[in-house]
Design a protein around this motif. Sequence first.
Motif, PDB file in Angstrom:
ATOM      1  N   GLU A  34       0.561  -1.343  -0.241  1.00 37.97           N
ATOM      2  CA  GLU A  34      -0.314   0.064  -0.034  1.00 37.97           C
ATOM      3  C   GLU A  34       0.545   1.535   0.280  1.00 37.97           C
ATOM      4  O   GLU A  34       0.406   2.280   0.496  1.00 37.97           O
ATOM      5  CB  GLU A  34      -0.624   0.074   1.211  1.00 37.97           C
ATOM      6  N   ILE A  35       1.734   1.432  -1.061  1.00 37.87           N
ATOM      7  CA  ILE A  35       2.242   2.691  -0.919  1.00 37.87           C
ATOM      8  C   ILE A  35       1.973   3.215  -2.490  1.00 37.87           C
ATOM      9  O   ILE A  35       1.911   3.029  -3.520  1.00 37.87           O
ATOM     10  CB  ILE A  35       4.120   2.554  -0.854  1.00 37.87           C
ATOM     11  N   HIS A 201     -15.320   5.876   1.929  1.00 36.38           N
ATOM     12  CA  HIS A 201     -13.473   6.295   2.570  1.00 36.38           C
ATOM     13  C   HIS A 201     -12.850   7.453   1.627  1.00 36.38           C
ATOM     14  O   HIS A 201     -12.684   7.104   0.176  1.00 36.38           O
ATOM     15  CB  HIS A 201     -12.389   4.694   2.492  1.00 36.38           C
ATOM     16  N   PRO A 203      -9.134   9.143   1.791  1.00 35.60           N
ATOM     17  CA  PRO A 203      -8.245   8.993   1.937  1.00 35.60           C
ATOM     18  C   PRO A 203      -6.995   9.974   1.709  1.00 35.60           C
ATOM     19  O   PRO A 203      -7.373  10.719   0.398  1.00 35.60           O
ATOM     20  CB  PRO A 203      -7.059   7.629   1.413  1.00 35.60           C
TER      21      PRO A 203
ATOM     22  N   GLY B  15      -2.685  -3.903  -3.085  1.00 32.15           N
ATOM     23  CA  GLY B  15      -3.188  -3.108  -1.741  1.00 32.15           C
ATOM     24  C   GLY B  15      -3.606  -1.854  -2.045  1.00 32.15           C
ATOM     25  O   GLY B  15      -4.069  -1.671  -3.394  1.00 32.15           O
ATOM     26  N   ASP B  16      -4.946  -1.190  -1.386  1.00 29.70           N
ATOM     27  CA  ASP B  16      -6.137  -0.312  -1.741  1.00 29.70           C
ATOM     28  C   ASP B  16      -5.439   1.079  -1.056  1.00 29.70           C
ATOM     29  O   ASP B  16      -4.771   0.272   0.121  1.00 29.70           O
ATOM     30  CB  ASP B  16      -7.292  -0.810  -1.732  1.00 29.70           C
ATOM     31  N   LYS B  17      -5.702   1.678  -1.674  1.00 32.11           N
ATOM     32  CA  LYS B  17      -6.277   2.971  -1.063  1.00 32.11           C
ATOM     33  C   LYS B  17      -7.018   4.290  -1.840  1.00 32.11           C
ATOM     34  O   LYS B  17      -6.965   4.422  -2.818  1.00 32.11           O
ATOM     35  CB  LYS B  17      -4.919   3.875  -0.605  1.00 32.11           C
ATOM     36  N   GLY B  18      -8.405   4.385  -1.098  1.00 32.33           N
ATOM     37  CA  GLY B  18      -9.141   4.146  -1.894  1.00 32.33           C
ATOM     38  C   GLY B  18      -9.682   3.733  -3.470  1.00 32.33           C
ATOM     39  O   GLY B  18     -10.345   2.711  -2.930  1.00 32.33           O
ATOM     40  N   ASN B  22      -2.494  -0.163  -5.472  1.00 36.43           N
ATOM     41  CA  ASN B  22      -0.696  -0.194  -6.241  1.00 36.43           C
ATOM     42  C   ASN B  22      -0.740  -2.182  -6.388  1.00 36.43           C
ATOM     43  O   ASN B  22      -0.812  -2.760  -5.184  1.00 36.43           O
ATOM     44  CB  ASN B  22       0.370   0.046  -4.728  1.00 36.43           C
TER      45      ASN B  22
END
Lengths: 228, 106
Positions: A34-35, A201, A203, B15-18, B22
């Motif tokens: 998660e980068i 969400h 972020p 993995g996720d972000k919003g 990535n």
Amino acid sequence: MAEVDADGTIVLMKAEGTGGVVNTGTVTEQLLHEINDPRCFLTPDVVVDWTTIQLEDLGGDRVRLWGIRGAPAPGTLKLSITYRDGWRTILMWPYTWPHAMQKAQAAVRKIEHTVQRLGLRLEATRCDIFGTGAIHGRRLAESGLPTPEPVEVFVRFAARGTRRADIERLAAQQAPMHKGPPGLAGHIAAGKGPVTPIYSHWPTVVPITVVTPCVAFVEAPEVQGATA
Amino acid sequence: MTPRLLIDIAWAHSGDKGDCVNLGVVVRDPADYPLLLRVLTPERVLRHFSDICRGQVQRYELPNLHAVNLVLTQILDGGPMRSLRMDPQGKTLGDSLLLMPIEEAA
């Protein structure tokens, strides 16, 4: 666990007999978790340049990280915002051999017809037949890997919308599928699908100047049955 | 043996972000890193996910880790909390990437 030297060198390790592996492979994978831009990994204290990290496997579940460079702390803090965003339900129906796929496809036609017949106002719907490569999608076919016909599948119908009553009405359509294609192998949890509120969400980062640190000590009530 | 799919030379972690994911991709043998860079162009990755990615692909190189980090935007149907996808967090997208055929003249 980590041993950290004054020059920033780190040795990662783990407690013995606890399972898992610490080696350059697992450490690399965690560094990539998660980068975004690896040259500027934001923390409240420093901006880290991931591309400067050198890894060395010391054996015995120990990995040394050295050469790590960075930049001064950013002027921002990471912030996770969630907000109310309507309602969601997910319905599932399992089908088995023989003709699992045909039964599933008939169930898909039936639920799509029901949504139309009831005039449900939904923001979005999605239908998948789990067990047929539904997650990887067309990438499986493009890979050339064999994809034999499954003997068991799940039909999954998901929907979201801003009108709770319409989502509730859709959720009640799980049990009536017993009158659909033959061989429905029961329900996941109950005859009605779960209806859950959506908290979307967002972020983002905010200027550090808008945040005032504040620490409060609150005495907790004694927990019954808790042991030291 | 000539590698046929990306999984033959690399592994991946996603993995996720919003509404972004990535994909960290690491070669099993550092000697294959140049091949990984030739295969995993942003254009090729976007084509691989063109049915689900409504945004863009950014590629970052980490030669020190024999890895690249791919960031894909607008790919999770609005993000894990509201997504209707079976894999709302995109945890399988790394594996989906490993299905990519390596199309390169010998």
